[in-house]
Design a protein around this motif. Structure first.
Motif, mmCIF file in Angstrom:
data_model
loop_
_atom_site.group_PDB
_atom_site.id
_atom_site.type_symbol
_atom_site.label_atom_id
_atom_site.label_comp_id
_atom_site.label_asym_id
_atom_site.label_seq_id
_atom_site.Cartn_x
_atom_site.Cartn_y
_atom_site.Cartn_z
ATOM 1 N N VAL A 8 0.832 -1.199 0.000
ATOM 2 C CA VAL A 8 0.000 0.000 0.000
ATOM 3 C C VAL A 8 0.871 1.255 0.000
ATOM 4 O O VAL A 8 0.636 2.217 -0.754
ATOM 5 N N VAL A 9 1.899 1.257 0.841
ATOM 6 C CA VAL A 9 2.760 2.445 0.951
ATOM 7 C C VAL A 9 3.619 2.593 -0.302
ATOM 8 O O VAL A 9 3.811 3.707 -0.820
ATOM 9 N N ALA A 10 4.153 1.486 -0.819
ATOM 10 C CA ALA A 10 4.958 1.557 -2.042
ATOM 11 C C ALA A 10 4.123 2.092 -3.204
ATOM 12 O O ALA A 10 4.614 2.886 -4.022
ATOM 13 N N ALA A 11 2.870 1.676 -3.273
ATOM 14 C CA ALA A 11 1.999 2.173 -4.333
ATOM 15 C C ALA A 11 1.778 3.670 -4.206
ATOM 16 O O ALA A 11 1.742 4.394 -5.222
ATOM 17 N N ARG A 12 1.637 4.154 -2.970
ATOM 18 C CA ARG A 12 1.464 5.605 -2.789
ATOM 19 C C ARG A 12 2.720 6.350 -3.198
ATOM 20 O O ARG A 12 2.643 7.433 -3.797
ATOM 21 N N ILE A 13 3.885 5.802 -2.905
ATOM 22 C CA ILE A 13 5.139 6.456 -3.294
ATOM 23 C C ILE A 13 5.227 6.572 -4.816
ATOM 24 O O ILE A 13 5.726 7.561 -5.360
ATOM 25 N N GLY A 14 4.713 5.569 -5.503
ATOM 26 C CA GLY A 14 4.732 5.606 -6.963
ATOM 27 C C GLY A 14 3.564 6.341 -7.578
ATOM 28 O O GLY A 14 3.471 6.463 -8.797
ATOM 29 N N GLY A 15 2.650 6.855 -6.741
ATOM 30 C CA GLY A 15 1.438 7.491 -7.244
ATOM 31 C C GLY A 15 1.533 9.010 -7.321
ATOM 32 O O GLY A 15 2.611 9.594 -7.327
ATOM 33 N N GLU A 16 0.385 9.635 -7.347
ATOM 34 C CA GLU A 16 0.262 11.088 -7.457
ATOM 35 C C GLU A 16 -0.503 11.640 -6.253
ATOM 36 O O GLU A 16 -1.391 10.969 -5.733
ATOM 37 N N PRO A 17 -0.187 12.884 -5.855
ATOM 38 C CA PRO A 17 0.954 13.704 -6.278
ATOM 39 C C PRO A 17 2.269 13.057 -5.838
ATOM 40 O O PRO A 17 2.283 12.280 -4.870
ATOM 41 N N PRO A 18 3.370 13.361 -6.515
ATOM 42 C CA PRO A 18 4.639 12.692 -6.202
ATOM 43 C C PRO A 18 5.157 13.033 -4.808
ATOM 44 O O PRO A 18 4.880 14.100 -4.266
ATOM 45 N N ILE A 19 5.914 12.090 -4.257
ATOM 46 C CA ILE A 19 6.553 12.275 -2.956
ATOM 47 C C ILE A 19 7.938 12.886 -3.184
ATOM 48 O O ILE A 19 8.747 12.346 -3.929
ATOM 49 N N ASP A 20 8.181 14.030 -2.537
ATOM 50 C CA ASP A 20 9.471 14.715 -2.674
ATOM 51 C C ASP A 20 10.473 14.270 -1.622
ATOM 52 O O ASP A 20 11.681 14.352 -1.834
ATOM 53 N N LEU A 21 9.969 13.820 -0.464
ATOM 54 C CA LEU A 21 10.843 13.391 0.637
ATOM 55 C C LEU A 21 10.247 12.154 1.275
ATOM 56 O O LEU A 21 9.088 12.173 1.720
ATOM 57 N N LEU A 22 11.017 11.071 1.312
ATOM 58 C CA LEU A 22 10.628 9.861 2.036
ATOM 59 C C LEU A 22 11.466 9.773 3.294
ATOM 60 O O LEU A 22 12.706 9.808 3.227
ATOM 61 N N VAL A 23 10.809 9.639 4.439
ATOM 62 C CA VAL A 23 11.506 9.401 5.702
ATOM 63 C C VAL A 23 11.207 7.969 6.139
ATOM 64 O O VAL A 23 10.104 7.665 6.610
ATOM 65 N N ASN A 24 12.180 7.080 5.937
ATOM 66 C CA ASN A 24 12.048 5.683 6.339
ATOM 67 C C ASN A 24 12.429 5.580 7.815
ATOM 68 O O ASN A 24 13.554 5.242 8.177
ATOM 69 N N ASN A 25 11.461 5.860 8.668
ATOM 70 C CA ASN A 25 11.718 5.924 10.100
ATOM 71 C C ASN A 25 11.181 4.717 10.858
ATOM 72 O O ASN A 25 11.692 4.379 11.933
#
Length: 264
Positions: A71-88
């Protein structure tokens, strides 16, 4: 007018992740908040919308499961684009190796290693396509220690360090910035979940989550690839890397070292 930057934060419902959400909201970022606890996420989202007028998406997901990661990977590849990913997102399941609960160890590794890896893959793919983006992967100061009872957690964070440093090499020239964040002891509920207590640490060793996050975001601005917030001089990290490089040519030769040869 440039579009509003958008950050996706895993483990956003508490501790370090919550602090990233609060500080990024203050600077006008739109947010995608990821954690298992939807109630906490929704409460935080409401608070940030009211306090800073930012757009906040709530994405409940259990990163110990393939479905949650998907689910999260799909959102990262979706719209609007993610400019910053924090893998916390991450936690510690501790115990001596001979006494470890193997199922609990495996579940921790799914969050600390598999989820982080798959989300990094999704982010790098999309960000390289766009020619821009930033990724922060959160490791741990335990990467430099061999603490009895910490083999699984420490090794998982060594993986994060190695994976992220190679990501940095691959990101050169792509427009993507990758930060390795190495926290020490941080005042969050992480320690209670891990069966420890902050009172076991000297106060001078415990950093507040807000200070850690402020240092991480400042390191992004400075383009420092590795952020160890309490390290006074980055030359100490440089010396660590230099020691690695000195070993590198010694690990692959056509003969064993003299001390391993019979009769030496």
């Amino acid at each position: 007018m440039p579009p509003t930057p958008r950050a996706l934060i895993t483990g956003a419902s508490a501790g370090i992740g919550r602090s990233y959400a609060e500080q990024l909201a203050k600077t006008g970022h739109s947010l995608v908040l990821v954690a298992r606890r939807a109630d906490r996420l929704n409460a935080l989202a409401d608070e940030l919308r009211r306090g800073h007028g930012v757009e906040v998406e709530v994405l409940p997901a259990d990163l110990s499961t393939a479905e949650g990661v998907g689910v999260v990977a799909a959102r990262i590849g979706g719209e609007p684009p993610i400019d910053l990913l924090v893998n916390n997102a991450g936690y510690a399941s501790r115990g001596r190796v001979a006494e470890l609960n193997a199922d609990a160890l495996e579940e921790m590794l799914r969050v600390n290693i598999i989820a982080l890896s798959r989300l990094s893959v999704a982010a790098m793919k999309r960000m390289v396509e766009l020619g821009r983006g930033r990724i922060i992967n959160v490791a741990s100061g335990t990467v430099f220690m061999q603490l009895p009872g910490n083999a699984g957690y420490g090794a998982s964070k060594n993986y994060v360090m190695g994976f992220t440093r190679t990501m940095q090499a691959e990101a050169q020239g792509t427009g993507v910035q990758v930060q390795l964040l190495i926290p020490g002891v941080i005042a969050t509920e992480f320690h209670e979940v891990a069966g420890n207590n902050l009172s076991n640490f000297p106060p001078e060793r415990v950093m507040q989550a807000g200070d850690l996050v402020a240092a991480s975001l400042r390191a992004l601005e400075m383009n420092e690839p590795v952020c160890i917030p309490s390290l006074p001089d980055i030359k100490d990290w440089d010396a660590y890397v230099a020691a690695e490089r000195a070993l590198t040519p010694q690990v692959s030769r056509d003969r064993v070292a003299p001390r391993y040869q019979r009769g030496s």
